[in-house]
Design a protein around this motif. Structure first.
Motif, PDB file in Angstrom:
ATOM      1  N   PRO A 147       0.833  -1.210   0.000  1.00 59.74           N
ATOM      2  CA  PRO A 147       0.000   0.000   0.000  1.00 59.74           C
ATOM      3  C   PRO A 147       0.870   1.263   0.000  1.00 59.74           C
ATOM      4  CG  PRO A 147      -0.022  -1.078   2.152  1.00 59.74           C
ATOM      5  CD  PRO A 147       0.681  -2.000   1.222  1.00 59.74           C
ATOM      6  N   ILE A 152      -4.746  11.062   4.221  1.00 61.70           N
ATOM      7  CA  ILE A 152      -5.908  10.448   4.862  1.00 61.70           C
ATOM      8  C   ILE A 152      -6.304  11.286   6.069  1.00 61.70           C
ATOM      9  CG2 ILE A 152      -6.465   8.464   6.361  1.00 61.70           C
ATOM     10  CD1 ILE A 152      -5.178   6.684   4.258  1.00 61.70           C
ATOM     11  N   LEU A 178      -3.661  -1.866   3.642  1.00 61.97           N
ATOM     12  CA  LEU A 178      -3.819  -0.492   4.132  1.00 61.97           C
ATOM     13  C   LEU A 178      -2.459   0.160   4.380  1.00 61.97           C
ATOM     14  CD1 LEU A 178      -6.703  -1.021   6.737  1.00 61.97           C
ATOM     15  CD2 LEU A 178      -6.899   0.022   4.465  1.00 61.97           C
ATOM     16  N   MET A 182      -3.057   5.098   8.586  1.00 66.84           N
ATOM     17  CA  MET A 182      -4.507   5.023   8.809  1.00 66.84           C
ATOM     18  C   MET A 182      -4.877   5.530  10.205  1.00 66.84           C
ATOM     19  SD  MET A 182      -5.979   3.748   6.084  1.00 66.84           S
ATOM     20  CE  MET A 182      -7.564   3.051   6.546  1.00 66.84           C
ATOM     21  N   SER A 335      -9.617  -0.648  -0.116  1.00 64.28           N
ATOM     22  CA  SER A 335      -9.657   0.543  -0.985  1.00 64.28           C
ATOM     23  C   SER A 335     -10.876   1.409  -0.673  1.00 64.28           C
ATOM     24  CB  SER A 335      -9.640   0.151  -2.458  1.00 64.28           C
ATOM     25  OG  SER A 335     -10.679  -0.743  -2.743  1.00 64.28           O
ATOM     26  N   ILE A 338      -9.909   3.478   2.382  1.00 69.14           N
ATOM     27  CA  ILE A 338      -8.988   4.552   1.984  1.00 69.14           C
ATOM     28  C   ILE A 338      -9.760   5.686   1.278  1.00 69.14           C
ATOM     29  CG2 ILE A 338      -7.033   5.152   0.483  1.00 69.14           C
ATOM     30  CD1 ILE A 338      -6.031   2.192   1.049  1.00 69.14           C
ATOM     31  N   LYS A 339     -10.640   5.297   0.377  1.00 68.53           N
ATOM     32  CA  LYS A 339     -11.435   6.270  -0.377  1.00 68.53           C
ATOM     33  C   LYS A 339     -12.321   7.101   0.580  1.00 68.53           C
ATOM     34  CE  LYS A 339     -14.814   6.471  -4.159  1.00 68.53           C
ATOM     35  NZ  LYS A 339     -15.747   5.674  -4.986  1.00 68.53           N
ATOM     36  N   SER A 342     -10.049   9.632   2.324  1.00 65.95           N
ATOM     37  CA  SER A 342      -9.190  10.528   1.530  1.00 65.95           C
ATOM     38  C   SER A 342      -9.871  11.880   1.300  1.00 65.95           C
ATOM     39  CB  SER A 342      -8.882   9.876   0.192  1.00 65.95           C
ATOM     40  OG  SER A 342      -8.125   8.719   0.395  1.00 65.95           O
TER      41      SER A 342
END
Length: 342
Positions: A147, A152, A178, A182, A335, A338-339, A342
């Motif tokens: 990753p 983030i 990840l 995070m 994902s 993460i999206k 973000s």
């Protein structure tokens, strides 16, 4: 024997353990112990002869160890296997390797006949889950891209993940995909005491995130994953601007301690709309109501889909209650997180 009875074979070198497991499991009308074996060689013959639905397998045995046998079994005749192992640290590591080789679940081997008797109900639950497990759940391509760190939002955010049968592999797939920056992540995986420490250490070696077994009053910090220790409930609380975990005893919830329900419910109360909840593969209802509480508190919630779940029990219950914002295959969950951030 009715058609719906789950046929079980017990392979263990202890005559006492074989006897007590047989007696305890025979109390459940949905389970029939069709045979027992003192070692893998006799076990192999009985698998061919009796065609059990689930095998309960000891790790340390004469003539051939459980891991070697498991590897051969998964190659030639894949069948749901539950590993029973002692509490020793080495045994916990071995049990983790057994999961890698294809075992559905692991459980502790108690030290006395009294404590074995105590766990009859738990073993029965695991057998029922294993009998429903998909023989070959979907696995994405072997090449996993490392990753990449990205921008983030971590402030005030908390990710809560709950899983049971098949969850060790599912959690590994999510966490390894990840990046290391995070927000804090709290994980409950149904697993015995001591085994969770081995699981956390193994994940820590594989992930960009720091993964460890949760300790009482430990603060939640970015880049860190806290795994609920076996046999203890883990709840998320808030003190001023800081989130922390409380690790405590208490009654079993949905047959479980740690319980996903207990953790999700605390996240709904103390984190609210700043949380993201994820419910993964597992049998039963643990976590379904808690995820609904999270969604009602404004959190975004994700459930693993049926096609990639080893057992589509917990996600299905959460979806049915209306506690899920989004249903995704396992390989899309990281994902999506993460999206979302973000």
């Amino acid at each position: 024997m009715s058609k719906s009875t789950i046929k079980v074979l017990i392979i263990d070198d202890s005559a006492l353990v074989r006897k007590i497991f047989t007696e305890e499991l025979s109390r459940d009308p949905s389970i029939e112990v069709v045979g027992t074996a003192p070692d893998p060689f006799i076990g192999r013959d009985k698998i061919i002869q009796l065609e059990p639905d689930v095998v309960v397998l000891d790790v340390e045995m004469p003539r051939m160890d459980g891991l070697t046998f498991l590897e051969k079994l998964m190659k030639h005749k894949p069948i749901p296997v539950i590993i029973v192992s002692s509490l020793a640290k080495e045994s916990s590591d071995v049990a983790m390797r057994a999961i890698d080789l294809g075992a559905i679940d692991v459980m502790c081997k108690p030290g006395s006949s009294y404590s074995v008797k105590d766990m009859g109900e738990q073993l029965a639950e695991k057998i029922k889950a294993a009998s429903q497990a998909r023989r070959r759940p979907y696995t994405p391509p072997a090449t996993v891209k490392r990753p990449t760190a990205m921008t983030i939002r971590t402030t005030d955010k908390v990710i809560a993940i709950g899983a049971s049968t098949g969850g060790t592999e599912a959690i590994k797939q999510v966490l390894t995909a990840l990046p290391g920056n995070m927000p804090p992540i709290v994980v409950v995986q149904h697993m015995p005491q001591h085994f969770t420490k081995s699981f956390a250490e193994r994940l820590n070696e594989l992930c960009d995130l720091e993964v460890k077994e949760a300790e009482n009053n430990e603060p939640l910090t970015s880049g860190k994953v806290l795994l609920a220790p076996g046999n203890y409930h883990t709840v998320v609380k808030r003190s001023g601007a800081t989130y922390y975990v409380e690790v405590k005893g208490g009654p079993l919830v949905f047959h479980q301690r740690p319980s996903v329900e207990v953790m999700f419910s605390s996240v709904a109360r103390f984190v609210g709309r700043n949380a993201i909840g994820v419910i993964l593969t597992g049998m039963g209802k643990d976590g379904a109501e808690g995820l609904l509480e999270m969604r009602q508190a404004g959190a975004w919630t994700i459930a693993q889909d049926e096609s990639t779940s080893v057992v589509f029990g917990m996600p299905k219950e959460a979806i049915a209650l209306g506690g899920v914002s989004e249903v995704l295959p396992l390989h899309h969950i990281a994902s999506a997180l993460i999206k979302r951030l973000s």
